[in-house]
Write a protein that holds these residues in place. Structure first.
Motif, PDB file in Angstrom:
ATOM      1  N   LEU A 100       0.837  -1.200   0.000  1.00 23.21           N
ATOM      2  CA  LEU A 100       0.000   0.000   0.000  1.00 23.21           C
ATOM      3  C   LEU A 100       0.872   1.250   0.000  1.00 23.21           C
ATOM      4  O   LEU A 100       0.596   2.224  -0.709  1.00 23.21           O
ATOM      5  N   THR A 101       1.945   1.195   0.777  1.00 19.82           N
ATOM      6  CA  THR A 101       2.853   2.343   0.823  1.00 19.82           C
ATOM      7  C   THR A 101       3.506   2.561  -0.539  1.00 19.82           C
ATOM      8  O   THR A 101       3.602   3.691  -1.030  1.00 19.82           O
ATOM      9  N   ALA A 102       3.961   1.468  -1.129  1.00 24.00           N
ATOM     10  CA  ALA A 102       4.607   1.572  -2.438  1.00 24.00           C
ATOM     11  C   ALA A 102       3.661   2.210  -3.442  1.00 24.00           C
ATOM     12  O   ALA A 102       4.057   3.069  -4.242  1.00 24.00           O
ATOM     13  N   SER A 103       2.398   1.818  -3.379  1.00 20.07           N
ATOM     14  CA  SER A 103       1.431   2.371  -4.310  1.00 20.07           C
ATOM     15  C   SER A 103       1.193   3.853  -4.037  1.00 20.07           C
ATOM     16  O   SER A 103       1.130   4.668  -4.938  1.00 20.07           O
ATOM     17  N   ARG A 104       1.092   4.201  -2.745  1.00 23.03           N
ATOM     18  CA  ARG A 104       0.801   5.593  -2.387  1.00 23.03           C
ATOM     19  C   ARG A 104       1.968   6.492  -2.781  1.00 23.03           C
ATOM     20  O   ARG A 104       1.779   7.576  -3.334  1.00 23.03           O
ATOM     21  N   LEU A 105       3.198   6.042  -2.511  1.00 24.18           N
ATOM     22  CA  LEU A 105       4.359   6.893  -2.781  1.00 24.18           C
ATOM     23  C   LEU A 105       4.874   6.734  -4.214  1.00 24.18           C
ATOM     24  O   LEU A 105       5.732   7.487  -4.631  1.00 24.18           O
ATOM     25  N   ALA A 106       4.397   5.748  -4.924  1.00 21.59           N
ATOM     26  CA  ALA A 106       4.847   5.436  -6.275  1.00 21.59           C
ATOM     27  C   ALA A 106       6.325   5.097  -6.330  1.00 21.59           C
ATOM     28  O   ALA A 106       6.949   5.142  -7.376  1.00 21.59           O
ATOM     29  N   SER A 107       6.909   4.788  -5.187  1.00 17.13           N
ATOM     30  CA  SER A 107       8.308   4.363  -5.189  1.00 17.13           C
ATOM     31  C   SER A 107       8.608   3.653  -3.882  1.00 17.13           C
ATOM     32  O   SER A 107       7.876   3.805  -2.902  1.00 17.13           O
ATOM     33  N   VAL A 108       9.698   2.888  -3.872  1.00 12.78           N
ATOM     34  CA  VAL A 108      10.122   2.263  -2.619  1.00 12.78           C
ATOM     35  C   VAL A 108      11.593   2.540  -2.387  1.00 12.78           C
ATOM     36  O   VAL A 108      12.371   2.694  -3.331  1.00 12.78           O
ATOM     37  N   ARG A 109      11.934   2.607  -1.126  1.00  9.71           N
ATOM     38  CA  ARG A 109      13.321   2.777  -0.723  1.00  9.71           C
ATOM     39  C   ARG A 109      13.517   1.996   0.551  1.00  9.71           C
ATOM     40  O   ARG A 109      12.563   1.672   1.245  1.00  9.71           O
TER      41      ARG A 109
END
Ligand SMILES: Nc1ncnc2c1ncn2[C@@H]1O[C@H](COP(=O)(O)OP(=O)(O)OP(=O)(O)O)[C@@H](O)[C@H]1O
Ligand SMILES: [Mg+2]
Lengths: 516, 332
Positions: free
Chosen positions: B243-252
């Motif tokens: 869900l976070t990846a989708s909301r931020l459109a990126s991952v780190r």
């Protein structure tokens, strides 16, 4: 007895309510110096509650206490200790990871907050106390490693350390062997002869007769009688306690004994027990006797899968089975009432009904969802059948009296409708009225084809109930005696450890000081 | 209000005598509920935005990821354990997702990889706690460092992005006028609430947390249930990570960094007992909204971020103490 003196402690109109329910009403009691005073009564009569009020654990709702004629408040246990009152609890509450010395000085403190703790001196004092009690306990060891009897000695030593004038012992003898009971008694008598007062709570009338000077009987929170023990017969006491004569203890007529229900072959667990083999048949009550620490509980725990054995095998109804966890055992139709109800039995803060139904999830939740109506009905039936005394089924079980907690745990296992029932000291802390009924119940279970393995330190109980008595000593089976041939002597001879290598029951015991 | 009587009688009655109001069945969740209403009232005085449901819902989407993990964490804590590695599991599973996708696999495979990693991490925690009998607080402090460390090793310092557009921005997709993360939160809350409150499994979670030894003796499969709960934590964390990846459109690797605090805070604010055996999903559910309102309220009131952390820390401590007092007063 110096009756004319001012009483050491006098209670006037002591009442206690819990959540609006009165469990103690208007108790008037005077205790003299140099007496051992018994408190008697059924489970839930209010004995422990009264003891806790004297020792500052609970505060009375009404009533006053006077010490040597001076009115006192006892707001908490520390204050009680400072006033010279110590309670030795029904359930031990010491700090298991601390050493004996540390437990002895707990709550007492004379010195600066950040001052150096004089350990060496404390240890010396602790050793002196142990000498005074004539027990040999290593005071540097943690409490955890001590036997229950020794833990109690430490509690008594703690009372002596603060020079208590009033020492209250709440069912101290329940977990002790006869020999340990004797030691405790001689210490109690010595303390009495020093002019201290002892309150002694027990369900064993013979102990009261042997030890106590006076007795007070409680019923339903009321004090019904205080009298000299010499003037009270057992029948009087029972009548005063339960308000009716006790049911005749009819000897069990031998039930029809059937096929082997449980067979244990060459079970061993290093350090605990060695090469244990026995059978329990359908319809048979098999006793397991022995001194505390002989390994009886370890065998039961191994059979039930709590702490499985290292080698050997178990067969249920003729089939060899793997029991690695209690859930396996339950599926095979076993039930186990553990000896240590405070740790292994109750869920203290959870309601009584949830405790009673804990082992029968399938019954209360036929389709996975708990149906509280069914649950309540099951629990209500147990409460009625076993006469469990409580305020409400929703009450946390930790609030029930010790004996009523024990009955609830029994009820839990009766609901599983087991084929094989293992009972470890099941009547510990249960009053005599219910004991008789409980014996009936075990008899009925056996008559209905259940196999029962009964571990008990109360020989009369074993002799009365069992078709066969196994005896363990130092981790080995030393005898297998048919019920009608068993006597106290034959059982004890096999139970007492022989010097050096374990004999097979034939050689005479070397320690003859076992008191029976 | 009735809750003002708590501290007073707590002071008056120092001895462990059970006070009369015990019969009034005072539960910590009630406290959470009252606080929630007070906080909402207070916040709407600060800013008219708060009268706007849509604004609150939008703010909630930022916290919904932690709140979802917090729901499962509630069960873990009731069972007498704790799992502090949730945020790190979010990061590692999300990084695995990103890397798999970047390596050219379809996004469904990447999602599957993320979920499987959640199971694996939860299982790893469970093994350490159950097989090796280690305290879960130490184990999960260890694994929270380990998991985030692995995330940093495999993903480096860069952001992984360029996800397909349908995957991005789940917080702007609505169902029944509710953002999808809010829906997920509500559905998980409902499901876990029913399990905890109405089923044998839920009952056994309470029993295990009250006394694991008594539970084992009663034939409850303690280890199996605890393993399941740790794995549930892993799965919930990987869902939250997605869900976070989708909301931020990126991952780190530093995704959800420090969020352990919020997760534990939500559970504690909801009145779950830190020593196990007591607590509820409804409490955690309410507490999630409470936290959102407090945090957003502070932002609206222009309280600097550093000070906000102080407030959250204080809240955590106060809620632990309050719950402790309530339970020890009513259960002695
Ligand atoms: N903390 C408590 N809260 C509510 N009720 C209590 C509490 N402590 C005791 N009671 C109730 O008070 C009654 C008396 O209990 P008490 O422990 O004094 O009995 P007892 O005579 O010691 O019995 P036993 O022989 O079983 O130990 C019981 O009905 C018990 O349920
Ligand atoms: Mg008692």
């Amino acid at each position: 007895m110096p009756v004319s003196d001012t009483p050491v402690l006098s209670a006037r109109g002591i009442s206690k309510q819990f959540g609006g329910v009165e469990v103690l009403s208007d108790v008037d009691l005077d205790l003299s110096a140099g007496e051992i005073h018994a408190l008697l009564g059924e489970n839930g009569a209010g004995k422990s509650t009264f003891a806790k009020i004297l020792s500052g654990v609970h505060r009375p709702t009404r009533g006053t206490l006077a010490l040597n004629g001076n009115p006192v408040e006892v707001p908490n246990p520390i204050a009680a200790q400072n006033l010279g009152i110590t309670l030795i609890h029904q359930e031990p509450i010491s700090f298991p990871d601390m050493s004996v010395t540390e437990n002895l000085v707990l709550g007492r403190h004379d010195g600066a907050l950040l001052g150096r703790v004089p350990w060496a001196q404390m240890e010396r004092n602790a050793n002196e106390l142990m000498d005074m009690l004539r027990v040999s306990i290593d005071v540097t060891k943690p409490m955890r490693g001590l036997s229950i009897a020794d833990q109690q000695m430490v509690e008594i030593a703690r009372a002596l350390a603060s020079d208590s004038r009033l020492i209250i012992m709440d069912e101290p003898t329940a977990p002790l062997t006869p020999k340990e009971v004797e030691t405790l008694f001689s210490i109690a008598r010595r303390l009495r002869d020093q002019g201290r007062t002892i309150i002694f709570i027990s369900h064993r009338l013979e102990e009261v007769q042997a030890l106590c000077d006076r007795a007070t009987i409680f019923r339903d929170g009321h004090l019904v009688e205080t009298a000299n023990v010499a003037d009270l017969s057992d029948e009087d006491i029972i009548r005063l306690m339960i308000g009716r004569p006790l049911k005749e203890m009819m000897h069990r007529s031998g039930a029809k004994i059937g096929d082997v229900a449980l067979e244990v072959r060459e079970l061993s667990l290093p350090g605990k027990f060695h090469d244990i083999s026995f059978t329990v048949r359908h319809g048979e009550i098999v006793g397991l006797a022995g001194l505390v620490g002989a390994g009886r509980t370890d065998v039961a725990r191994a059979v039930f899968g709590v702490a499985p054995a290292a080698s050997g095998s178990i067969a249920v109804k003729g089939k060899t089975v793997e029991i690695a966890d209690p859930s396996d055992a339950i599926e095979l139709g076993l039930a186990f009432v553990p000896e240590d109800r405070a740790v292994a039995g109750i869920f203290g803060t959870l309601p009584v009904d949830q405790n009673i139904t804990a082992a029968v999830p399938g019954k209360i939740a036929p389709h996975g969802f708990i149906r509280s109506a069914i649950e309540r009905a099951l629990a209500e039936k147990s409460v009625k059948d076993l006469r469990i005394r409580l305020a409400a089924l929703r009450q946390p079980i930790g609030e029930l009296s010790g004996g009523n907690q024990q009955k609830s745990i029994l009820a839990r296992w009766l609901h599983t409708d087991p084929d094989i029932l293992i009972l470890d000291e099941p009547t510990r802390g249960i009053d005599i009225g219910v004991k008789a009924e409980f014996y009936d119940m075990i008899g009925t279970l056996a008559a209905n084809g259940r196999g029962v393995l009964l571990i008990s330190s109360e020989l009369p109980e074993l002799l009365y109930l069992c078709d066969r008595i196994l005896v363990m000593s130092e981790g080995e089976l030393t005898a297998d005696i048919a019920g009608d041939e068993a006597t106290q002597e034959s059982v004890m001879r096999a139970a007492v450890p022989t010097k050096g290598k374990h004999g097979t029951g034939g050689s005479p015991p070397e320690h003859n000081e076992v008191a029976l | 209000m009735s809750d003002t009587s708590i501290p007073k009688s707590a002071v008056q009655d120092a001895a462990p005598v059970r006070p009369r109001w015990k019969t009034i069945l005072l539960r910590p969740e009630a406290m959470t509920f009252v606080l929630l209403i007070l906080a909402t009232l207070g916040a709407s005085l600060l800013s008219p935005f708060f009268a706007d449901i849509a604004y609150i819902l939008e703010s909630f989407t930022y916290y919904s990821e932690y709140a979802i993990v917090g729901l499962v964490l509630t069960l873990v804590i009731i069972s007498g354990e704790i799992d502090l590695s949730g945020a790190a599991m979010m990061a590692l599973s999300a990084c695995l997702f990103g890397i798999t996708y970047q390596a050219g696999y379809p996004i469904s495979v990447a999602i599957l990889v993320s979920l499987i990693s959640g199971v694996a991490m939860g299982w790893f925690n469970a093994i350490l706690v159950i097989r090796f009998k280690l305290p879960s607080i130490i184990v999960t402090i260890g694994t929270l460092t380990l998991f985030r460390g692995i995330a940093q090793v495999i993903a480096g310092d860069r952001s992984i992005s360029k996800f397909p557009s349908w995957f991005v921005g789940i917080d702007y997709q609505y169902v029944l006028n509710l953002p999808i993360p809010v829906i997920v939160f509500c559905v998980v809350a409902l499901a876990l609430g029913v399990i905890l409150g109405g089923t044998v499994l839920g009952r056994q979670i309470y029993q295990i947390g009250t006394s694991a030894i008594a539970a084992q003796h009663a034939g409850i499969r303690v280890n199996r249930i605890k393993t399941g709960l740790f794995i549930g934590m892993g799965v919930a964390s990987s869902v939250a990570g997605l869900l976070t990846a989708s909301r931020l459109a990126s991952v780190r690797y530093d995704l959800a960094s420090g969020a352990e605090l919020q997760m534990v805070l939500i559970v504690m604010l909801g009145g779950t007992y830190i020593f196990g055996g007591r607590g509820s999903i409804i409490g955690t559910f309410l507490a999630a909204w409470l936290l959102v309102i407090i945090a957003t309220g502070m932002t609206v009131a222009n309280i600097p971020i550093n000070a906000q952390l102080t407030v959250l820390g204080l809240l955590l401590i106060i809620s632990i103490i309050a719950t402790n007092i309530i339970y020890s007063r009513t259960q002695r």
